[in-house]
Design an enzyme around this catalytic site. Sequence first.
Site, PDB file in Angstrom:
ATOM      1  N   ASP A  14       0.895  -1.165  -0.042  1.00 56.27           N
ATOM      2  CA  ASP A  14      -0.020   0.053  -0.001  1.00 56.27           C
ATOM      3  C   ASP A  14       0.830   1.233  -0.119  1.00 56.27           C
ATOM      4  O   ASP A  14       2.033   1.150   0.185  1.00 56.27           O
ATOM      5  CB  ASP A  14      -0.890  -0.087   1.404  1.00 56.27           C
ATOM      6  N   ASP A  16      -0.409   5.128   1.019  1.00 61.59           N
ATOM      7  CA  ASP A  16      -0.353   6.037   2.171  1.00 61.59           C
ATOM      8  C   ASP A  16      -0.394   5.328   3.306  1.00 61.59           C
ATOM      9  O   ASP A  16      -1.325   4.204   3.544  1.00 61.59           O
ATOM     10  CB  ASP A  16      -1.812   6.814   1.905  1.00 61.59           C
TER      11      ASP A  16
END
Length: 218
Positions: A14, A16
């Site tokens: 991922d 953020d």
Amino acid sequence: MAKPLTGIKLIVFDWDGTIMDSTGRIVSAMQESARRLDLLVPTDEAVKGIIGLGLTECLNILFPDLGCHKAITEEYRYQYVEADQTPTPVFEGVEEVLQTLKAKGHMLAVATGKARHGLDRVLDESGLRHYFEHTIGADEVDNAKPAPDMLDVLMQKTNTKPKEVVMIGDTSFDLEMANSAGAYSIGVTFGAQTKSKLIAFQPYKLIDSFSELVKITL
């Protein structure tokens, strides 16, 4: 203590709250956007709770009574990219870990709730693009997180099987996506969501610092 994962060919990150410390900026940009449009300002926890989803789904949750999201979408993108000055550094040790994992023979990829244009911007700004074999944004699949679509696409592109893949993320959406795809998952505790929320999705392991990844995958 979890044993190291063996046979891992593809490590998917991922962005953020996992690679980039951007949670604070997302929260402040979303809240300022609401203020400027005279909307009910969501709490810090409410915004943190939707980080990882595609923007459309985020807005559906935070502003369910809005019939059209065009104005809030434009305002949020302006606030996040141009107006908000909250720093968004890459977490400590990220580049060194990516170098090590590549040297160990792993393929690296990104699966994020960002749209492609936003993903391209941070890949270039961070200087990390060259570490990743593939990257995919929420607007490039029919169903974004927590559906398995992004991982399914990445597995097809890399010719990998679910148990050769581990998803690294800071939200339940990342871990649920991995579960749905049949892949392993590792939760990071320094992002948007709490340990208790992550544990509920049974990750292979939770880590408190990015550098711990080097010891987990073989």
